[in-house]
Design an enzyme around this catalytic site. Structure first.
Site, mmCIF file in Angstrom:
data_model
loop_
_atom_site.group_PDB
_atom_site.id
_atom_site.type_symbol
_atom_site.label_atom_id
_atom_site.label_comp_id
_atom_site.label_asym_id
_atom_site.label_seq_id
_atom_site.Cartn_x
_atom_site.Cartn_y
_atom_site.Cartn_z
ATOM 1 N N TYR A 39 -2.007 -0.768 10.514
ATOM 2 C CA TYR A 39 -2.247 -1.311 8.879
ATOM 3 C C TYR A 39 -1.151 -0.912 8.143
ATOM 4 O O TYR A 39 -0.212 -1.672 7.441
ATOM 5 C CB TYR A 39 -3.346 -0.493 8.483
ATOM 6 C CG TYR A 39 -3.633 -0.831 7.027
ATOM 7 C CD1 TYR A 39 -4.201 -1.868 6.511
ATOM 8 C CD2 TYR A 39 -3.290 0.279 5.937
ATOM 9 C CE1 TYR A 39 -4.428 -2.300 5.210
ATOM 10 C CE2 TYR A 39 -3.392 0.055 4.607
ATOM 11 C CZ TYR A 39 -3.822 -1.259 4.217
ATOM 12 O OH TYR A 39 -4.483 -1.541 2.950
ATOM 13 N N SER A 52 0.984 -1.288 -0.066
ATOM 14 C CA SER A 52 -0.216 0.023 0.214
ATOM 15 C C SER A 52 0.607 1.307 -0.035
ATOM 16 O O SER A 52 2.229 1.300 0.399
ATOM 17 C CB SER A 52 -0.866 0.020 1.153
ATOM 18 O OG SER A 52 -1.620 1.175 1.551
#
Length: 298
Positions: free
Chosen positions: A203, A190
């Site tokens: 995350y 990401s």
């Protein structure tokens, strides 16, 4: 096909700059309840036979990026084993229909990949159902925002690592004995690995870990003819965002801070995975391919 990926078009306006309503779904959210709907390439992705006869296991294949990758792989000629949670069966059935329409053999395997026993079972069932395996896409992820570290519970920190990192490790380890030379492993990281949001500490930490795992494993497996790479999405409109992946009041502006001025659609990720899975990328190893609407990364 509308929005065919091969048609010359302006990336700013190829997809609408959406302004989602403030909405909430319990985790895991489903595409069936998402507003507006995400585009997985159902009506637009056109394959050219780049993965003919290949056999792929894709986690999180029921919706979002995983669904778009599954549709693209099937239309490129691959057969697909779909991994997803039992509560996501409705979404999975819908996507399976598109894969079957493309002529793919489809193996649906619901279950929780954060459970080590199921992660191992997933691989064995995929190999049995497809008659082998030569593409692994570790894509499923967990993302829940917290305003401060003090508000981040131990169990959430643990679960996020279990889904995003441990499952990738378990599934990859179980798959390796089945992967012949020429196989590919593609992990989903990401933009958060490079530009971590203060509300996504756990995350973002998992996504940075995935980058390091990808680069390290790629060096180990390259001499065996197995390529390992990653794709790093930016803000992509998926059900993950409405199950506390983002604050509700931030949803209307989701993705608008990118240079393109809009959130990405899952189908815009699919060609990156197809490229990394296909022999066209035979000299690409340990790479993280950023698909993020222009957000600078190292």
């Amino acid at each position: 096909m509308a929005n065919d990926q091969y048609v010359f078009q302006n990336p700013v306006t190829r997809f609408e700059s959406i302004t989602p309503d403030e909405q909430d779904q319990p985790e895991p959210a489903t595409d069936a309840e998402l507003t507006p709907k995400a585009d997985h390439g159902e009506e637009s992705y056109r394959g050219t036979g780049r993965l003919t006869g290949r056999r792929a296991l894709i986690t999180g294949a029921d919706s979002g990026i995983g669904a778009a990758v599954a549709i693209a792989f099937a239309r490129e000629g691959a057969h697909i084993a779909m991994s997803y949670l039992e509560s996501e069966q409705k979404d999975a059935n819908r996507i399976a229909g598109y894969l079957q329409d493309a002529g793919a053999t489809v193996v649906q395997i619901p279950g929780d990949i954060s459970d080590r026993a199921f992660a191992n079972e997933l691989v064995s069932r995929a190999v049995e159902g497809l008659g082998g395996l030569d593409i692994l896409v570790n894509n499923a992820g967990k993302q829940i925002f917290r305003e401060s570290l003090e508000e981040l519970p131990d169990d959430q920190f643990d679960e996020t690592f279990k889904v995003n990192v441990y499952a990738m490790f378990w599934i990859t380890k179980a798959a390796l004995p089945h992967l012949p030379a020429g196989s590919t492993i593609i992990n989903t990281t990401s933009i958060e690995a490079y530009q971590p949001a203060p509300i996504l500490v756990d995350y973002a930490s998992t996504k940075a870990t995935i980058n390091a795992f990808t680069k390290g494993l790629s060096q180990q497996l390259a001499p065996k003819g197995i390529r390992v790479n990653a794709v790093a999405p930016g803000p992509i409109w998926t059900p993950l965002q409405v199950s506390d992946g983002q604050p509700k009041d931030a949803l209307p502006e989701f993705g608008k801070s990118t240079p393109l001025g809009r959130a990405g659609q899952p189908t815009e990720l699919a060609p990156a995975y197809v490229f990394l899975a296909s022999p066209e990328s035979s000299y690409v190893i340990g790479e993280t391919l950023n698909v993020n609407g222009g957000m600078p990364t190292p």
